[in-house]
Design an enzyme around this catalytic site. Structure first.
Site, PDB file in Angstrom:
ATOM      1  N   GLY A  51       0.876  -1.248  -0.002  1.00 22.72           N
ATOM      2  CA  GLY A  51       0.140   0.007  -0.047  1.00 22.72           C
ATOM      3  C   GLY A  51       0.826   1.084   0.029  1.00 22.72           C
ATOM      4  N   ASP A  52       0.077   2.228  -0.155  1.00 23.15           N
ATOM      5  CA  ASP A  52       0.790   3.711  -0.109  1.00 23.15           C
ATOM      6  C   ASP A  52       1.870   3.844  -1.115  1.00 23.15           C
ATOM      7  OD1 ASP A  52      -0.377   4.276   2.647  1.00 23.15           O
ATOM      8  OD2 ASP A  52       1.088   2.853   3.206  1.00 23.15           O
ATOM      9  N   GLY A  94       1.438   5.289  -3.745  1.00 23.33           N
ATOM     10  CA  GLY A  94       0.997   6.846  -4.500  1.00 23.33           C
ATOM     11  C   GLY A  94      -0.009   6.623  -5.725  1.00 23.33           C
ATOM     12  N   LYS A  95      -0.799   5.591  -5.379  1.00 25.40           N
ATOM     13  CA  LYS A  95      -1.509   5.334  -6.488  1.00 25.40           C
ATOM     14  C   LYS A  95      -2.763   6.558  -6.794  1.00 25.40           C
ATOM     15  CE  LYS A  95      -3.511   2.025  -4.119  1.00 25.40           C
ATOM     16  NZ  LYS A  95      -2.373   1.408  -2.994  1.00 25.40           N
ATOM     17  N   GLY A 101      -6.169   4.885   2.262  1.00 29.05           N
ATOM     18  CA  GLY A 101      -5.770   6.513   2.049  1.00 29.05           C
ATOM     19  C   GLY A 101      -5.312   7.100   1.052  1.00 29.05           C
ATOM     20  N   HIS A 102      -5.801   7.425   0.309  1.00 29.51           N
ATOM     21  CA  HIS A 102      -5.196   8.126  -0.731  1.00 29.51           C
ATOM     22  C   HIS A 102      -4.792   9.593  -0.906  1.00 29.51           C
ATOM     23  CE1 HIS A 102      -6.739   4.574  -3.925  1.00 29.51           C
ATOM     24  NE2 HIS A 102      -6.013   4.469  -2.989  1.00 29.51           N
ATOM     25  N   GLN A 131      -5.098  -0.612  -1.065  1.00 31.34           N
ATOM     26  CA  GLN A 131      -4.041  -1.311  -0.340  1.00 31.34           C
ATOM     27  C   GLN A 131      -2.762  -1.825  -1.349  1.00 31.34           C
ATOM     28  OE1 GLN A 131      -7.574  -2.400   1.012  1.00 31.34           O
ATOM     29  NE2 GLN A 131      -6.994  -0.493   2.005  1.00 31.34           N
ATOM     30  N   THR A 181      -3.948   7.029   6.565  1.00 27.73           N
ATOM     31  CA  THR A 181      -5.435   6.827   7.540  1.00 27.73           C
ATOM     32  C   THR A 181      -4.647   6.881   8.893  1.00 27.73           C
ATOM     33  OG1 THR A 181      -6.155   5.226   5.783  1.00 27.73           O
ATOM     34  CG2 THR A 181      -6.813   5.115   7.878  1.00 27.73           C
ATOM     35  N   ARG A 184       0.502   6.784  11.361  1.00 26.80           N
ATOM     36  CA  ARG A 184       1.672   5.817  12.028  1.00 26.80           C
ATOM     37  C   ARG A 184       2.891   5.741  11.155  1.00 26.80           C
ATOM     38  NH1 ARG A 184      -0.808   0.130  12.246  1.00 26.80           N
ATOM     39  NH2 ARG A 184      -2.064   0.605  10.409  1.00 26.80           N
TER      40      ARG A 184
HETATM   41  P1  IMP Z   1      -6.764  -3.740   8.125  1.00 24.48           P
HETATM   42  O1  IMP Z   1      -6.862  -3.585   6.679  1.00 24.48           O
HETATM   43  O2  IMP Z   1      -7.113  -2.498   8.673  1.00 24.48           O
HETATM   44  O3  IMP Z   1      -7.598  -4.956   8.696  1.00 24.48           O
HETATM   45  O4  IMP Z   1      -4.998  -4.078   8.433  1.00 24.48           O
HETATM   46  C1  IMP Z   1      -4.525  -5.002   8.000  1.00 24.48           C
HETATM   47  C2  IMP Z   1      -3.008  -4.682   7.472  1.00 24.48           C
HETATM   48  O5  IMP Z   1      -2.901  -3.837   6.228  1.00 24.48           O
HETATM   49  C3  IMP Z   1      -2.434  -3.427   8.570  1.00 24.48           C
HETATM   50  O6  IMP Z   1      -0.903  -4.213   8.475  1.00 24.48           O
HETATM   51  C4  IMP Z   1      -2.553  -2.345   8.111  1.00 24.48           C
HETATM   52  O7  IMP Z   1      -1.399  -1.520   8.262  1.00 24.48           O
HETATM   53  C5  IMP Z   1      -2.608  -2.641   6.552  1.00 24.48           C
HETATM   54  N1  IMP Z   1      -3.227  -1.727   5.799  1.00 24.48           N
HETATM   55  C6  IMP Z   1      -4.694  -1.682   5.416  1.00 24.48           C
HETATM   56  N2  IMP Z   1      -4.720  -0.591   4.529  1.00 24.48           N
HETATM   57  C7  IMP Z   1      -3.907  -0.124   4.404  1.00 24.48           C
HETATM   58  C8  IMP Z   1      -3.457   1.023   3.451  1.00 24.48           C
HETATM   59  O8  IMP Z   1      -4.165   1.655   2.572  1.00 24.48           O
HETATM   60  N3  IMP Z   1      -1.971   1.336   3.140  1.00 24.48           N
HETATM   61  C9  IMP Z   1      -1.050   0.542   3.777  1.00 24.48           C
HETATM   62  N4  IMP Z   1      -1.418  -0.258   4.596  1.00 24.48           N
HETATM   63  C10 IMP Z   1      -2.619  -0.866   4.868  1.00 24.48           C
END
Ligand code: IMP
Length: 407
Positions: free
Chosen positions: A13-14, A16-17, A41-42, A222, A298, A301
């Protein structure tokens, strides 16, 4: 861009989509999401203003583009209402161009409570948005779906059963406070406006659009390494983030897809727990985090940072049948003396690196491949050759114009 294009993040994820979808949406007629929820989170910068979208596809920023949340999404009504309100305050119009599948499983406040309390005791570092528990209920065939808002009586029967079940988990398994049924009901009935305005049989809409030859962009959320099946299980999200998720999450068969753009950062980051072979713990990690502003969109962190892992990407490119790559945040590497990429793992699963000399020049103003320093060009060509996939887009900064199109 060919008619129907899927855009996916290839890492955790992240990647830069948001920025790339936003740029390609300019020539699209619709942008559709097929999985995940408001855990995404875009972050994008438009006319110098930073916008973070969690649920609504980035295409919404283009007034003539239609936007769809497909059946594969898990939907928090309060999160959606908040996001729509904020976007409307920026003069963004939703009328007759935003559609939500009646089949979306709803995220309830009890899902969020379970996610948080469970992650605290046996966690993987979720975003705490109720994503996992909502998908569990979907698969267990007890979810309340967006279309259930149509019939208040049936809704109450279904909802009271589910909330009762959730409260037993909260109280008996985790010793946590239960959530009042009336509060959960209020979250749904209080947002009935969303149903009245946006509820749609999106599968039929997509079928129509595809038959009409509309140009559609499918936006993954993601990243592939967080895929429930192909990711670093159990440190994954609960949806199919790879290309396969598109067919199930929107009801569009694979033959209707003309190209698949895979997005990778020029290095790697990860939020939350789980394996990360090329993770760095030295000053390079600090430099990547600082220069790349690597904090979760989002949750805020800090993201873990490391070098690019071509060995892992090779598999991911195959799983997704990526037809074109996009390399983002190349400019973050501008100040490094040396840049490494993982080309394989040794017997103990430690990464084997190839080292490149850094270019030590500003790339953020480059607008063509030829504008880039030779060392940066070499880095790009090596990635392309190793992954056997053309890098068609290189991003060198957060703004729309800081993009190099090679095709
Ligand atoms: P969940 O999707 O909230 O259940 O989290 C499961 C895992 O996916 C965790 O390690 C989150 O940090 C990661 N995660 C979920 N959505 C994103 C995203 O949009 N970007 C990066 N990591 C994500």
């Amino acid at each position: 861009m060919s008619n129907n294009t899927l855009i996916l993040g290839l890492q955790w994820g992240d990647e830069g989509k948001g920025k790339i979808v936003d740029a390609l949406a300019e020539t699209a007629e619709a942008v559709c999401r097929f999985q995940g929820g408001h855990n995404a989170g875009h972050t994008l910068k438009v006319d110098g203003v930073q916008k973070v979208l969690h649920l609504v596809p980035s295409g919404i920023l283009h007034p003539s583009v239609h936007c769809v949340l497909g059946n594969g999404i898990v939907l928090s009504l309060s999160a959606l209402a908040k996001e729509i309100k904020e976007l409307q305050e920026s003069e963004i119009n939703f009328k007759d161009r935003f559609y939500v599948s009646e089949d979306c499983a709803l995220i309830l406040p009890t899902h969020i409570a379970i996610d948080k309390v469970r992650d605290k005791s046996e966690g993987i570092g979720t975003t705490g948005r109720g994503i996992g528990p909502a998908y569990e209920d979907k698969i267990a065939r007890r979810a309340v779906r967006f279309g259930d808002l149509k019939d208040p009586q049936k809704l109450e029967v279904k909802l009271s059963k589910l909330v009762n079940y959730h409260n037993q988990i909260l109280e008996n398994l985790y010793g946590a406070q239960p959530i009042k049924y009336e509060d959960v009901l209020e979250e749904l009935t209080g947002n009935i406006d969303l149903y009245n305005k946006y509820n749609c049989k999106t599968q039929d809409l997509l079928k129509l659009w595809i038959k009409q030859g509309k140009k559609i962009l499918f936006e993954g959320a993601q990243g592939s390494m967080l895929d429930i099946d192909h990711g670093s299980y159990p440190y994954v999200t609960s949806s199919s983030t790879t290309a396969g998720g598109l067919s199930s999450g929107l009801g569009v068969g694979p033959r209707y897809l003309d190209s698949i753009i895979g997005i990778t950062k020029a290095y790697t980051t990860r939020v939350g727990e789980g394996p990360f072979a090329t993770e760095l713990f030295d000053s390079n990690a600090e430099q990547l985090a600082k220069v790349g502003h690597e904090f979760g969109a989002t949750t805020g962190r800090p993201r873990r940072c490391g070098w690019l892992d071509l060995k892992a990407l090779e598999t991911i490119v195959f799983i997704n049948s990526v037809s074109n790559l996009c390399l983002t945040k190349l400019d973050v590497l501008d100040s490094f003396e040396e840049i490494k990429v993982c080309i394989d793992y040794d017997d103990t699963q430690q990464p084997i690196y190839k080292t490149f000399s850094g270019w030590k020049q500003d790339t953020s103003k480059a607008r063509s491949f030829e504008d880039l320093p030779k060392a940066a060009q070499d880095y790009i060509l090596f990635i392309e050759e190793t992954l056997e996939c053309k890098i068609g887009i290189v991003s060198v900064g957060p703004s729309r114009d800081q993009t190099i199109y090679r095709d």
